[in-house]
Scaffold this motif. Structure first.
Motif, PDB file in Angstrom:
ATOM      1  N   PRO A  36      18.063 -27.469 -54.289  1.00  0.00           N
ATOM      2  CA  PRO A  36      18.010 -26.033 -54.027  1.00  0.00           C
ATOM      3  C   PRO A  36      19.273 -25.565 -54.141  1.00  0.00           C
ATOM      4  N   GLU A  37      20.106 -26.210 -53.196  1.00  0.00           N
ATOM      5  CA  GLU A  37      21.663 -25.872 -52.831  1.00  0.00           C
ATOM      6  C   GLU A  37      22.614 -26.029 -53.917  1.00  0.00           C
ATOM      7  N   VAL A  38      22.160 -27.175 -54.835  1.00  0.00           N
ATOM      8  CA  VAL A  38      23.089 -27.266 -55.772  1.00  0.00           C
ATOM      9  C   VAL A  38      22.701 -26.675 -57.074  1.00  0.00           C
ATOM     10  N   LYS A  39      21.351 -26.303 -57.310  1.00  0.00           N
ATOM     11  CA  LYS A  39      21.023 -25.416 -58.404  1.00  0.00           C
ATOM     12  C   LYS A  39      21.674 -24.065 -58.106  1.00  0.00           C
ATOM     13  N   ALA A  40      21.816 -23.558 -56.850  1.00  0.00           N
ATOM     14  CA  ALA A  40      22.334 -22.274 -56.485  1.00  0.00           C
ATOM     15  C   ALA A  40      23.822 -22.210 -56.904  1.00  0.00           C
ATOM     16  N   ALA A  41      24.504 -23.378 -56.310  1.00  0.00           N
ATOM     17  CA  ALA A  41      26.003 -23.368 -56.522  1.00  0.00           C
ATOM     18  C   ALA A  41      26.464 -23.514 -58.009  1.00  0.00           C
ATOM     19  N   LEU A  42      25.527 -24.148 -59.016  1.00  0.00           N
ATOM     20  CA  LEU A  42      25.865 -24.379 -60.216  1.00  0.00           C
ATOM     21  C   LEU A  42      25.266 -23.500 -61.168  1.00  0.00           C
ATOM     22  N   GLU A  43      24.630 -22.513 -60.846  1.00  0.00           N
ATOM     23  CA  GLU A  43      23.739 -21.533 -61.633  1.00  0.00           C
ATOM     24  C   GLU A  43      24.515 -21.347 -62.819  1.00  0.00           C
ATOM     25  N   GLY A  44      23.918 -21.166 -63.870  1.00  0.00           N
ATOM     26  CA  GLY A  44      24.802 -21.118 -65.209  1.00  0.00           C
ATOM     27  C   GLY A  44      25.331 -22.276 -65.899  1.00  0.00           C
ATOM     28  N   GLU A  45      25.278 -23.500 -65.153  1.00  0.00           N
ATOM     29  CA  GLU A  45      26.106 -24.363 -65.634  1.00  0.00           C
ATOM     30  C   GLU A  45      25.057 -25.372 -66.320  1.00  0.00           C
ATOM     31  N   THR A  46      25.583 -26.470 -67.146  1.00  0.00           N
ATOM     32  CA  THR A  46      24.913 -27.185 -67.762  1.00  0.00           C
ATOM     33  C   THR A  46      24.929 -28.586 -66.786  1.00  0.00           C
TER      34      THR A  46
END
Length: 149
Positions: A36-46
């Protein structure tokens, strides 16, 4: 330039994120853990998700070799950049086979004793970067760029 950024979650990922002035200028893909924390930090990235845990986990290392092969063949980056940890080894091994350039950045908090991933990636790195002068004792052909964070 097309870049593949590879890192474990936590501090390793934070160090790559801190280099945003560089990577925001380039087409990029990330390879990291699905948390979850990675998804939040890299939101919008591939992002290509890798298997974890990775440290001393042979089955996941093999799985990550397959992810690395698939990702690198599909994305065809000009360079793979990693801050570790263990997931970097799979990506660097495949990158070397595919003749893709590699850059490894040794962890900021490992001043006197090198990380295992750095020791494994050092011979596969086209550019090996450290953040402390003391780290150059273990990696004499490295480039010291100073602290990222």
């Amino acid at each position: 330039m097309k870049v593949l950024l590879v890192a474990s979650a936590g501090g390793h990922l934070a160090q790559l994120i801190a280099l945003d002035k560089f990577w925001k200028e380039h087409e990029r893909t990330w390879a990291t853990f699905e948390l979850p924390e990675v998804k939040a930090a890299l939101e919008g990235e591939t992002i290509d998700w890798v298997y974890f845990p990775t440290t001393r986990n042979i089955p996941n290392a093999v799985r990550n070799l397959k992810v690395a092969w698939k990702t690198l063949r599909r994305e065809k980056p000009d360079v793979v950049i990693s801050t570790g940890a263990a997931v970097s080894v799979s990506f660097f091994a495949v990158a070397k086979l595919l003749k893709i350039r590699t850059v490894f950045i040794e962890a900021y908090d490992r001043i006197t004793m090198p990380t295992m991933s750095a020791r494994l990636c050092y011979p596969m790195s086209d550019l090996f970067v450290v953040q402390w002068e003391e780290q150059q004792k273990a990696f004499p052909e490295s480039v010291n760029i100073g602290a990222i964070m």
